[in-house]
Design a protein around this motif. Structure first.
Motif, PDB file in Angstrom:
ATOM      1  N   ILE A  24       2.620   1.629  -3.350  1.00 54.37           N
ATOM      2  CA  ILE A  24       1.742   2.191  -4.371  1.00 54.37           C
ATOM      3  C   ILE A  24       1.647   3.703  -4.208  1.00 54.37           C
ATOM      4  O   ILE A  24       1.773   4.464  -5.167  1.00 54.37           O
ATOM      5  N   ALA A  25       1.452   4.135  -2.963  1.00 51.95           N
ATOM      6  CA  ALA A  25       1.322   5.566  -2.704  1.00 51.95           C
ATOM      7  C   ALA A  25       2.603   6.304  -3.100  1.00 51.95           C
ATOM      8  O   ALA A  25       2.563   7.366  -3.715  1.00 51.95           O
ATOM      9  N   LYS A  80      -1.832   5.900 -13.876  1.00 52.17           N
ATOM     10  CA  LYS A  80      -3.059   5.950 -13.074  1.00 52.17           C
ATOM     11  C   LYS A  80      -3.856   4.659 -13.189  1.00 52.17           C
ATOM     12  O   LYS A  80      -4.412   4.175 -12.199  1.00 52.17           O
ATOM     13  N   LEU A 120       4.123  10.743 -10.519  1.00 50.96           N
ATOM     14  CA  LEU A 120       3.149  11.731 -10.984  1.00 50.96           C
ATOM     15  C   LEU A 120       3.632  13.165 -10.754  1.00 50.96           C
ATOM     16  O   LEU A 120       3.256  14.061 -11.501  1.00 50.96           O
ATOM     17  N   THR A 121       4.482  13.370  -9.756  1.00 47.25           N
ATOM     18  CA  THR A 121       4.971  14.742  -9.527  1.00 47.25           C
ATOM     19  C   THR A 121       5.801  15.268 -10.706  1.00 47.25           C
ATOM     20  O   THR A 121       5.524  16.361 -11.210  1.00 47.25           O
ATOM     21  N   ALA A 180      -0.421  14.114  -5.254  1.00 48.10           N
ATOM     22  CA  ALA A 180      -0.092  13.032  -6.177  1.00 48.10           C
ATOM     23  C   ALA A 180      -0.189  11.706  -5.447  1.00 48.10           C
ATOM     24  O   ALA A 180       0.070  10.670  -6.007  1.00 48.10           O
ATOM     25  N   ARG A 181      -0.542  11.782  -4.184  1.00 46.21           N
ATOM     26  CA  ARG A 181      -0.700  10.523  -3.448  1.00 46.21           C
ATOM     27  C   ARG A 181      -1.969   9.855  -3.929  1.00 46.21           C
ATOM     28  O   ARG A 181      -2.927  10.515  -4.291  1.00 46.21           O
ATOM     29  N   SER A 182      -1.945   8.529  -3.905  1.00 42.94           N
ATOM     30  CA  SER A 182      -3.099   7.863  -4.491  1.00 42.94           C
ATOM     31  C   SER A 182      -4.003   7.266  -3.421  1.00 42.94           C
ATOM     32  O   SER A 182      -4.716   6.325  -3.672  1.00 42.94           O
ATOM     33  N   GLU A 183      -3.913   7.812  -2.237  1.00 39.30           N
ATOM     34  CA  GLU A 183      -4.792   7.293  -1.187  1.00 39.30           C
ATOM     35  C   GLU A 183      -6.240   7.656  -1.495  1.00 39.30           C
ATOM     36  O   GLU A 183      -6.573   8.819  -1.710  1.00 39.30           O
ATOM     37  N   LEU A 242      -2.080   1.994 -11.235  1.00 39.61           N
ATOM     38  CA  LEU A 242      -2.266   2.253  -9.805  1.00 39.61           C
ATOM     39  C   LEU A 242      -3.672   1.871  -9.380  1.00 39.61           C
ATOM     40  O   LEU A 242      -3.878   1.285  -8.324  1.00 39.61           O
ATOM     41  N   ALA A 256       3.108   6.411  -6.878  1.00 43.14           N
ATOM     42  CA  ALA A 256       2.208   7.420  -7.421  1.00 43.14           C
ATOM     43  C   ALA A 256       2.835   8.788  -7.271  1.00 43.14           C
ATOM     44  O   ALA A 256       2.912   9.560  -8.222  1.00 43.14           O
ATOM     45  N   HIS A 257       3.326   9.052  -6.070  1.00 42.37           N
ATOM     46  CA  HIS A 257       3.880  10.364  -5.797  1.00 42.37           C
ATOM     47  C   HIS A 257       5.136  10.622  -6.626  1.00 42.37           C
ATOM     48  O   HIS A 257       5.282  11.653  -7.275  1.00 42.37           O
ATOM     49  N   PRO A 312      -1.265  14.626 -12.037  1.00 42.59           N
ATOM     50  CA  PRO A 312      -1.082  15.934 -12.682  1.00 42.59           C
ATOM     51  C   PRO A 312      -2.434  16.541 -13.082  1.00 42.59           C
ATOM     52  O   PRO A 312      -3.277  15.832 -13.606  1.00 42.59           O
ATOM     53  N   SER A 329       0.746   9.386 -17.952  1.00 42.94           N
ATOM     54  CA  SER A 329       0.047   9.515 -16.668  1.00 42.94           C
ATOM     55  C   SER A 329      -1.207   8.653 -16.656  1.00 42.94           C
ATOM     56  O   SER A 329      -1.591   8.115 -15.624  1.00 42.94           O
ATOM     57  N   GLN A 384      -7.999  -1.348  -1.509  1.00 43.50           N
ATOM     58  CA  GLN A 384      -7.994  -0.014  -0.923  1.00 43.50           C
ATOM     59  C   GLN A 384      -9.268   0.750  -1.241  1.00 43.50           C
ATOM     60  O   GLN A 384      -9.409   1.911  -0.888  1.00 43.50           O
ATOM     61  N   PHE A 385     -10.191   0.077  -1.930  1.00 39.62           N
ATOM     62  CA  PHE A 385     -11.482   0.707  -2.170  1.00 39.62           C
ATOM     63  C   PHE A 385     -12.503   0.097  -1.227  1.00 39.62           C
ATOM     64  O   PHE A 385     -12.475  -1.101  -0.949  1.00 39.62           O
ATOM     65  N   LYS A 396      -4.590  -0.790  -6.659  1.00 37.53           N
ATOM     66  CA  LYS A 396      -5.342  -0.381  -5.476  1.00 37.53           C
ATOM     67  C   LYS A 396      -6.602  -1.217  -5.303  1.00 37.53           C
ATOM     68  O   LYS A 396      -6.964  -1.574  -4.185  1.00 37.53           O
ATOM     69  N   LYS A 406       0.830  -1.193   0.000  1.00 36.47           N
ATOM     70  CA  LYS A 406       0.000   0.000   0.000  1.00 36.47           C
ATOM     71  C   LYS A 406       0.875   1.257   0.000  1.00 36.47           C
ATOM     72  O   LYS A 406       0.650   2.192  -0.767  1.00 36.47           O
TER      73      LYS A 406
END
Lengths: 443, 224
Positions: A226-227, A276, A234-235, B80-83, A279, A230-231, B102, A272, A288-289, A283, A223
């Motif tokens: 993944i977070a 996404k 994606l940044t 950008a966190r995917s939580e 991810l 993503a960060h 983004p 992206s 995580q849902f 997830k 988990k």
């Protein structure tokens, strides 16, 4: 079948077999014992009579006239008889057997010993009998009593066995109920040990806890991973995208440079989207849902069609929807379900011909509810269908649509909710996606 | 309009700042939670654009702290966190909107304008585009007395162009705005062109629409 029930059945069966064997053997055995006793007594009496005869002669017993003797006691339970035999016959062997003896017009079962002897050159047959009436009655009573006692014993012991098995298996049942029917997310797992004094159950419980601890840790790491991914990914994309967006507006670029910036933006967008989508799949698979909504399928499909109304009109597609009424699906994640149906209807539009058809059918089937989305579009061949839901096989550069992760996401969402999904298609004949929603999703 | 941009990624911060400045905002920038906290305490902001993943601060704590300190700025969370629950959590703590990175800059602008309209009543509920009047409450478009019937998507498209007037919007930005993330990557598709074509047809039946310009190779721009 439950272990407890199995144990109870085994106990009842094994005792039943013992009981049946005992029930069959008991009368035979008691009879044997009784006969043994009588036979011994009869032989002893025969010996006594033979002694009397050898000591005092037969005349003490036999009346002169007919050379034979017969005597019954008053209840006709015992008798002694001596009858002369013809001398020219070989002497019969001594034997003991059951005989029916006629006594004063009454046939009575007797145990009789027959022994031949010679006295004064005359062969005689000595018969000593003992009535079996009372003994048989007694025998029957004993057997009946023992069997009743036995049945009672077995019934009581079965109940005790069931009770004891239940008591003994209680920790085991608790392990099954609390530890093995897992919540989907290991972070919700309860690590509290189950109370038990049985070594094996203790060991089982500890092992499951240990296993779950590892699973939970792996889950949390994934988990977090993944977070972080993503960060971290994606940044930078975010920086580039916004920079290119600013360049398009702020700077006086040549047409050539503008085109290149646009191409870069498209590439970034693609990147992206892929990140996404992956991810999102991770997830969903990592639970995580939340699944806390209930959704009315008809409304959901109506919402999706509203959203896609312009595209349907643009392609002059005729959309026919026929849904058998059904209870709301629950528990679900409504936005994921919306995403799933949106993707499917969107595909049905995208790969359709101008003026084509889309049929959305929902019907109750024995297994639950079947939802079908059928289009009259370009379809695909068998080899494409096999890979259509596989996210790894969709990255095929020779395939124009190779980057689409829409269907792998659809499949993941479907799996997440316990639905089964399949596609049926022939080139130029359209495609039909079938989703089977199990009965358990309608409670 | 005073905006505080809290973003530790300097390159990104720079791009967002320059965009907001071009839109006429006064932009203040904080690269970490501590300096953001101080700035919020001292200054009055209309908007605070807050990155949740700060090196020294949990963005949510900053939001909570600011709200408890009586800060009534509109918060937009950027992350950008995917939580999955980040969004819910942020909105619960009193954030006004949430943008996942983004994001496109015109989208940020549209969100800020929506908040201004909703929260501060600073922009009116009608938008005038060359004689066409969009009513954002009833979601209708009129040209003098005549109503122009638009679909939901066409209305959203026109509104988005109007919010970012005099700025070229790419087909991707337009697609993303009206379809969100649900639409598959279909960049060469002509969805947007089709929408614009229909929009032009419907609007030009009532009045002059020279203001809706096609920008070669890029997209569309509303010039007013």
């Amino acid at each position: 079948m439950k272990l407890q029930v199995k144990l109870a059945i085994y106990n009842a069966l094994s005792k039943g077999i013992i009981f049946a064997a005992f029930g069959i053997l008991l009368p035979i055995l008691t009879e044997q014992v009784v006969y043994d006793h009588i036979d011994k007594r009869l032989v002893a009496r025969t010996d006594r009579i033979m002694k009397i005869i050898s000591r005092g002669g037969i005349n003490e017993i036999i009346l002169e006239q007919d050379c034979s003797f017969e005597s019954y006691n008053i209840f006709k339970e015992e008798f002694v008889s001596i009858t002369p035999l013809r001398n020219d016959m070989p002497p019969p062997e001594t034997q003991i057997s059951n005989e029916q003896v006629l006594v004063e017009n009454e046939k009575l079962n007797h145990r009789v010993v027959k022994q031949a002897f010679v006295y004064d050159n005359q062969q005689y047959m000595l018969r000593i009998g003992e009535g079996l009436g009372t003994i048989e009655q007694l025998n029957k009573a004993v057997v009946q009593f023992s069997l009743t006692l036995m049945i009672l014993f077995i019934v009581v012991s079965i109940f005790i066995d069931i009770g004891f098995a239940r008591l003994m298996l209680r920790p085991f049942n608790r392990i099954v109920k609390q530890k093995l029917r897992l919540p989907k997310n290991p972070s919700m797992y309860v690590f509290q040990p189950v109370k038990t004094s049985t070594h094996e159950f203790r060991y089982l419980d500890d092992s499951i806890n240990e296993l779950m601890r590892k699973t939970r840790d792996a889950f949390l790491i994934e988990k977090e991973f993944i977070a972080n991914v993503a960060h971290e990914l994606l940044t930078p994309i975010s920086i580039l995208q916004n920079r290119f967006e600013n360049m398009l507006v702020e700077h006086e670029l040549s047409e050539q440079a503008e085109d290149k910036v646009m191409e870069s933006l498209k590439t970034l967008k693609r990147l992206s989207k892929i990140i996404k989508a992956l991810l999102m799949i991770s997830k969903i698979e990592n639970d995580q849902f939340l699944k806390q909504d209930s959704a009315d399928l008809d409304t959901l499909i109506e919402d999706v069609c509203d959203e896609l109304e312009d595209l349907i009109q643009e392609k002059q597609i005729v959309l026919v929807k026929s849904m058998e009424p059904v209870a709301p699906v629950t528990p679900v994640n409504r936005s994921l379900l919306f995403n799933m149906i949106f993707n499917l209807v969107n595909n049905a539009i995208r790969y359709n011909n101008i003026g084509g058809n889309i049929f959305i059918r929902g019907e109750r089937v024995p297994d639950g509810y079947r939802l079908q989305i059928q289009d009259s579009g370009i379809g695909m061949d068998g080899s494409q269908i096999n890979n259509i839901f596989d996210r790894f096989k969709r990255f095929n550069p020779s395939d124009d649509q190779g980057y689409g992760l829409g269907l792998p996401i659809v499949k993941t969402i479907s799996d997440f909710h316990g639905f089964s999904i399949s596609m049926d298609s022939k080139p130029m004949k359209g495609a039909t996606v079938t989703i089977l929603i199990p009965k358990s999703s309608f409670q | 309009m005073n905006v505080l941009l809290v973003e530790d990624e300097r390159a990104l911060s720079h791009e967002v700042e320059s965009f907001l400045a071009s839109q006429g905002f006064n932009v203040d920038v904080a690269f970490n939670g501590k300096s953001a906290s101080e700035k919020i305490y001292i200054n009055n902001y209309d908007f605070i654009l807050l990155d949740i993943g700060l090196p020294d601060y949990n963005g949510f704590d900053l939001l909570k702290e600011a709200r408890e300190g009586g800060c009534d700025a509109a918060f937009i969370i950027l992350t950008a966190r995917s939580e999955t629950d980040d969004k819910i959590h942020g909105l619960e703590l009193g954030a006004d909107d949430y943008l996942a990175k983004p994001f496109s800059l015109p989208e940020l602008n549209a969100r800020m304008q929506a908040i201004m309209r909703r929260k501060h009543g600073l922009t009116s509920n009608t938008v005038d585009i060359g004689g066409f009047v969009m009513d954002l409450n009833s979601r209708t478009v009129r040209y003098s007395a005549n109503e122009v019937t638009l679909t939901k998507k066409e209305f959203d498209l026109l509104h988005y162009l109007a919010l970012n007037r005099n700025r070229v919007l790419t087909r991707m930005q337009l697609t993303e705005h009206i379809w969100g993330d649900t639409m598959e990557d279909d960049y060469d598709s002509n969805f947007i062109d089709v929408h614009i074509k229909n929009l032009r047809k419907k609007l030009s039946a009532h009045g002059n629409i020279d203001w809706l310009e096609t920008v070669r190779g890029i997209g569309y721009r509303l010039n007013l």
